[in-house]
Design an enzyme around this catalytic site. Structure first.
Site, PDB file in Angstrom:
ATOM      1  N   ASP A  43       0.835  -1.200   0.000  1.00 45.91           N
ATOM      2  CA  ASP A  43       0.000   0.000   0.000  1.00 45.91           C
ATOM      3  C   ASP A  43       0.871   1.252   0.000  1.00 45.91           C
ATOM      4  OD1 ASP A  43      -2.249  -1.415   0.001  1.00 45.91           O
ATOM      5  OD2 ASP A  43      -2.991  -0.746   1.962  1.00 45.91           O
ATOM      6  N   ALA A  44       1.933   1.206   0.827  1.00 42.43           N
ATOM      7  CA  ALA A  44       2.772   2.396   0.978  1.00 42.43           C
ATOM      8  C   ALA A  44       3.444   2.759  -0.346  1.00 42.43           C
ATOM      9  CB  ALA A  44       3.815   2.141   2.056  1.00 42.43           C
ATOM     10  N   TYR A  92       2.381   1.898  -3.340  1.00 49.54           N
ATOM     11  CA  TYR A  92       1.316   2.325  -4.244  1.00 49.54           C
ATOM     12  C   TYR A  92       0.995   3.799  -3.988  1.00 49.54           C
ATOM     13  CZ  TYR A  92      -3.290   2.498  -6.478  1.00 49.54           C
ATOM     14  OH  TYR A  92      -4.349   2.831  -7.265  1.00 49.54           O
ATOM     15  N   GLU A  94     -12.335   8.660  12.355  1.00 52.12           N
ATOM     16  CA  GLU A  94     -12.806   7.277  12.522  1.00 52.12           C
ATOM     17  C   GLU A  94     -11.680   6.306  12.207  1.00 52.12           C
ATOM     18  OE1 GLU A  94     -15.787   6.811   9.547  1.00 52.12           O
ATOM     19  OE2 GLU A  94     -17.150   8.232  10.494  1.00 52.12           O
ATOM     20  N   LYS A 138      -9.873   3.450  10.234  1.00 51.68           N
ATOM     21  CA  LYS A 138      -9.958   3.009   8.833  1.00 51.68           C
ATOM     22  C   LYS A 138      -9.842   1.482   8.845  1.00 51.68           C
ATOM     23  CE  LYS A 138      -7.895   3.980   4.335  1.00 51.68           C
ATOM     24  NZ  LYS A 138      -7.781   2.605   3.929  1.00 51.68           N
ATOM     25  N   ASP A 159      -9.536  -2.281   7.916  1.00 48.99           N
ATOM     26  CA  ASP A 159      -8.823  -2.951   6.834  1.00 48.99           C
ATOM     27  C   ASP A 159      -9.648  -4.144   6.356  1.00 48.99           C
ATOM     28  OD1 ASP A 159      -6.895  -3.455   5.042  1.00 48.99           O
ATOM     29  OD2 ASP A 159      -5.417  -4.211   6.465  1.00 48.99           O
ATOM     30  N   TYR A 206     -20.186   3.292   7.727  1.00 43.18           N
ATOM     31  CA  TYR A 206     -19.612   4.592   8.077  1.00 43.18           C
ATOM     32  C   TYR A 206     -20.033   5.752   7.180  1.00 43.18           C
ATOM     33  CZ  TYR A 206     -16.412   2.624   4.635  1.00 43.18           C
ATOM     34  OH  TYR A 206     -15.891   2.021   3.534  1.00 43.18           O
ATOM     35  N   LYS A 211      -2.791   7.346   6.985  1.00 42.25           N
ATOM     36  CA  LYS A 211      -2.275   5.973   7.059  1.00 42.25           C
ATOM     37  C   LYS A 211      -1.232   5.882   8.165  1.00 42.25           C
ATOM     38  CE  LYS A 211      -3.829   3.748   3.215  1.00 42.25           C
ATOM     39  NZ  LYS A 211      -3.038   3.043   2.245  1.00 42.25           N
ATOM     40  N   CYS A 237       7.947 -35.521  -1.619  1.00 46.04           N
ATOM     41  CA  CYS A 237       7.835 -35.196  -0.200  1.00 46.04           C
ATOM     42  C   CYS A 237       9.237 -35.031   0.394  1.00 46.04           C
ATOM     43  CB  CYS A 237       7.095 -36.319   0.518  1.00 46.04           C
ATOM     44  SG  CYS A 237       7.091 -36.110   2.308  1.00 46.04           S
ATOM     45  N   CYS A 297       9.728 -38.175   3.033  1.00 42.85           N
ATOM     46  CA  CYS A 297       9.820 -39.599   2.682  1.00 42.85           C
ATOM     47  C   CYS A 297      10.197 -39.819   1.216  1.00 42.85           C
ATOM     48  CB  CYS A 297       8.498 -40.309   2.991  1.00 42.85           C
ATOM     49  SG  CYS A 297       7.150 -39.828   1.898  1.00 42.85           S
ATOM     50  N   CYS A 303       1.798 -34.823  -0.070  1.00 43.37           N
ATOM     51  CA  CYS A 303       2.556 -36.077  -0.141  1.00 43.37           C
ATOM     52  C   CYS A 303       1.537 -37.193  -0.323  1.00 43.37           C
ATOM     53  CB  CYS A 303       3.346 -36.270   1.150  1.00 43.37           C
ATOM     54  SG  CYS A 303       3.969 -37.948   1.345  1.00 43.37           S
ATOM     55  N   CYS A 346       3.625 -41.859   5.287  1.00 44.48           N
ATOM     56  CA  CYS A 346       4.757 -40.927   5.402  1.00 44.48           C
ATOM     57  C   CYS A 346       5.069 -40.698   6.884  1.00 44.48           C
ATOM     58  CB  CYS A 346       4.392 -39.610   4.734  1.00 44.48           C
ATOM     59  SG  CYS A 346       5.598 -38.312   5.024  1.00 44.48           S
TER      60      CYS A 346
HETATM   61  S1  IVH Z   1     -15.020   6.817   4.067  1.00 41.35           S
HETATM   62  C1  IVH Z   1     -15.410   8.212  -0.529  1.00 41.35           C
HETATM   63  N1  IVH Z   1     -14.527   5.656   6.346  1.00 41.35           N
HETATM   64  O1  IVH Z   1     -10.881   2.831   3.073  1.00 41.35           O
HETATM   65  C2  IVH Z   1     -14.744   7.268   0.357  1.00 41.35           C
HETATM   66  N2  IVH Z   1     -13.671   4.645   4.384  1.00 41.35           N
HETATM   67  O2  IVH Z   1      -8.671   3.853   1.364  1.00 41.35           O
HETATM   68  C3  IVH Z   1     -15.506   7.150   1.600  1.00 41.35           C
HETATM   69  N3  IVH Z   1     -12.475   2.545   4.783  1.00 41.35           N
HETATM   70  O3  IVH Z   1     -12.394   2.288   0.039  1.00 41.35           O
HETATM   71  C4  IVH Z   1     -14.823   6.245   2.475  1.00 41.35           C
HETATM   72  N4  IVH Z   1     -12.761   2.507   6.959  1.00 41.35           N
HETATM   73  O4  IVH Z   1     -13.442   1.064   1.916  1.00 41.35           O
HETATM   74  C5  IVH Z   1     -14.334   5.606   5.014  1.00 41.35           C
HETATM   75  N5  IVH Z   1     -14.218   4.735   8.448  1.00 41.35           N
HETATM   76  C6  IVH Z   1     -14.047   4.680   7.126  1.00 41.35           C
HETATM   77  C7  IVH Z   1     -13.347   3.635   6.499  1.00 41.35           C
HETATM   78  C8  IVH Z   1     -13.167   3.650   5.118  1.00 41.35           C
HETATM   79  C9  IVH Z   1     -12.254   1.878   5.913  1.00 41.35           C
HETATM   80  C10 IVH Z   1     -12.014   2.113   3.441  1.00 41.35           C
HETATM   81  C11 IVH Z   1     -13.004   2.313   2.352  1.00 41.35           C
HETATM   82  C12 IVH Z   1     -12.237   2.959   1.230  1.00 41.35           C
HETATM   83  C13 IVH Z   1     -10.815   2.844   1.673  1.00 41.35           C
HETATM   84  C14 IVH Z   1     -10.037   4.033   1.154  1.00 41.35           C
END
Ligand code: IVH
Length: 632
Positions: free
Chosen positions: A3-4, A6, A82, A84, A86, A192, A280, A374, A377, A392, A397
């Protein structure tokens, strides 16, 4: 890429496009949400496109974001922070109060309908409390850390390959063609964001929107921080610690402007809203070296590659090994012997090699080749089409035998304390045991000559073996290594049949008559008991004095254990006492007064001050139907 990485590439591209707008392409990934749609499930065109979020990595960047928003809004703003989660994005549609569609994000414009699977998620009401208009709501499906650890344990037990992290496990579970499989996976969901609300006053703030969802009985995360940007930035540091106390993985935080009108006015770019941004967490991964990739053979013959690592300290313990799961995982990540790699703990528990660092290669690294025989064995191994695992093919075995004995004595099985792998290896090498049943014929004379074995230790081992003779039938069933019969199926069988003989004579139909025993388990049990060598093994156990104890049917599962409910008002169908009894049978505590510790308030007709207090404290309020949905 991680992710980082990207994120870094995306930022570089954004900067380039800003500096050289003439060169920006119409199909640039900065203008589109990435991802691909799987054809397995029916395509769904999202009524409201599912945008992505821009990323930040520091408090200063969040301050820049706030300054931009406040400049455009021309006033100071309040924000909501909030976790985030995963997991995987899900877009739910409620019509007339009923859940009618659940779509994955796909490419943001078109996703796939996974309603049938989503309906199996516990804690997600199929009906809203009292809103009968249209509601489109976005959230995240995830697998709690504990469920992930348990699933992997179960898969290992059943000779299946394991999932690398909770996110992969959740993705694999949501995309099951058989919803029954999803139902067994203990997925969960947090909502959310309201995408569309028709037929109710529009919420004035994001907090109002979340409260509306809570009031309708929907699962909404509680751990939010609200305030000005200083309050938010001050909360970042404590969150780095707090994330580990949550029951699920989060990879950052999301900052959202609270004022709905400002959110509307700020609008969005083609890719992301301007009023929300992700923060992040810095990667918690550590760097280490792959010293070797060994291949282990499990009790079911599955060959599993294992990275032997230069020991490193990761999140509270020293890690020197990490499973690489299967051939494909090693190939995808191109992990080589000698590579520098990044390592973390997936779901805060399981060591996972996130990626190799090819830029640090010297040229001496050795690519990994999965052996086709294997390693223990030398017999041929095979990878069945459509499966990730090599197995195997030798039923005799020695590795399979040894692993089977380790499993037999392990805690979830016969739980023979003091009889660990080392002692089992010594007993095998000395010819004192040839299978798990021989354990019950061991004597003092067998044990005492072994290295580092004193009189006292030998007595302890023999006592532990003796105690195991009368373990519950469920434990013995889990110990036998019948494919697909672990702790849970063992318990079910033991509860529904009086003894081992009854199970061994049960027909497929007898077994299928047990609730929650499906065809796969029924067939597997019948086949296992039909094999003469397995019957001989059971006879040998009986001759060794093993007398498994019958198991009483347990009171049902306790899906609401640890939750506290308050009942108020008159419910349409149930009396207060009935509702209380049902909740308590599901493990919930029912109390009289509403406090911050209350999980849910169940409100009926003429509910009074308790309802008001729930609203004040932001505690979710359920009606009878939503309560029953939680219980079902
Ligand atoms: S708000 C328009 N709130 O994070 C986007 N997203 O990296 C609105 N995600 O695709 C998203 N927790 O699936 C929002 N509390 C949260 C979240 C959250 C996880 C995910 C979401 C999004 C991705 C973005």
């Amino acid at each position: 890429m991680t992710d980082a990485e990207y994120d870094a590439k995306m930022r570089e591209l954004q900067q380039l496009e800003q500096d050289f707008p003439d060169l920006a392409r119409a199909d640039s990934p900065t203008r589109h949400v990435g991802g691909s749609r799987d054809e397995k499930f029916a395509p769904v065109t999202h009524e409201v496109p599912l945008l992505s979020l821009a990323n930040t990595f520091s408090g200063d960047e969040l301050r820049d974001f706030a300054a931009r928003c406040e400049k455009l809004a021309e006033k100071p703003l309040t924000y909501v922070l909030e976790p985030k989660i995963d997991g995987l994005t899900i877009a739910l549609t409620y019509e007339g109060g009923r859940l009618v569609q659940a779509a994955t994000r796909g490419n943001g414009v078109v996703g796939e309908n996974v309603l049938e699977n989503v309906l199996t998620i516990a804690g997600l009401p199929h009906r809203l409390k009292d809103f009968a208009g249209r509601l489109l709501v976005r959230g995240e499906v995830y697998m709690p850390k504990a469920a992930f650890a348990e699933l992997n344990e179960q898969r290992e037990e059943q000779g299946e390959t394991t999932f690398a992290n909770p996110r992969n496990a959740a993705a694999g579970s949501l995309r099951q063609l058989d919803a029954q499989v999803t139902a067994g996976r203990r997925l969960a969901v947090w909502l959310y964001d309201i995408l569309l609300l028709a037929g109710a006053p529009q919420p004035k703030t994001h907090q109002d929107a979340l409260n509306f969802l809570r009031e309708q009985g929907l699962p909404v995360i509680e751990e939010t921080v609200c305030g000005d940007i200083d309050t938010i930035v001050a909360a970042l540091e404590p969150w780095q610690q707090k994330r580990h106390t949550l029951a699920y993985d989060i990879d950052g935080l999301v900052l959202k402007v609270d004022d709905e009108q400002v959110r509307q006015e700020l609008g969005s770019t083609a890719k992301a809203p301007r009023a929300s941004i992700a923060y992040k967490f810095p990667a918690e991964a550590v760097e280490t070296t792959v010293l070797d990739i060994q291949v282990g053979v499990g009790r079911t013959g599955v060959l599993t590659p294992l990275a032997v690592l230069e020991p490193v300290w990761v999140a509270g313990s020293v890690i020197s090994k990490a499973t690489l799961h299967n051939e494909d995982n090693v190939a995808e990540k191109d992990i080589r012997v000698g590579d520098k790699v990044l390592l973390h703990k997936a779901g805060d528990v399981i060591p996972e090699v996130i990626k190799a660092l090819p830029e640090k290669r010297t040229g001496a690294e050795q690519p990994f080749v999965m052996p086709h025989t294997c390693p223990e064995c030398g017999s041929p191994a095979r990878r069945e089409e459509g499966q990730a695992a090599w197995r195997c093919l030798n039923a005799h075995c020695p590795a399979r035998l040894r692993e089977g004995i380790y499993h037999f004595v392990s805690r979830p099985a016969m739980n023979i304390e003091g009889l660990g792998p080392q002692l089992i290896n010594q007993l095998l090498a000395a010819g004192k045991i040839t299978d798990a049943a021989d354990i019950f014929t061991l004597t003092m004379e067998d044990l005492l000559p072994l290295p580092r074995m004193g009189q006292k230790s030998a007595e302890n081992v023999l006592n532990a073996i003796d105690a195991a003779r009368t373990r519950p039938l469920s434990s013995l069933l889990a110990a036998l290594g019948i494919p697909y019969v672990g702790g849970k199926a063992g318990q079910l069988l033991a509860e529904n049949f009086p003894d081992l003989a009854a199970i061994s004579h049960a027909t497929r139909e007898d077994l299928l008559a047990v609730d929650a025993i499906g065809e796969i388990i029924a067939d597997s049990v019948v086949q296992w008991f039909a094999q003469p060598k397995n019957r001989a093994f059971l006879d040998k156990l009986a001759a060794g004095g093993v007398k498994p104890q019958p198991v009483q049917k347990q009171a049902g599962e306790q899906p609401l254990a640890g939750q506290t409910f308050v009942l108020t008002g008159t419910l349409p169908n149930l009396t207060r006492a009935e509702a209380k009894a049902r909740l308590e049978a599901a493990g919930a505590k029912v109390t009289d007064s509403v406090s911050k510790k209350t999980s849910y308030v169940v409100a009926g007709e003429a509910a009074g001050s308790k309802l008001a207090k729930a609203a004040k404290l932001g505690i979710p309020v359920l009606d009878e139907a939503a309560m029953l949905a939680l219980l079902s």
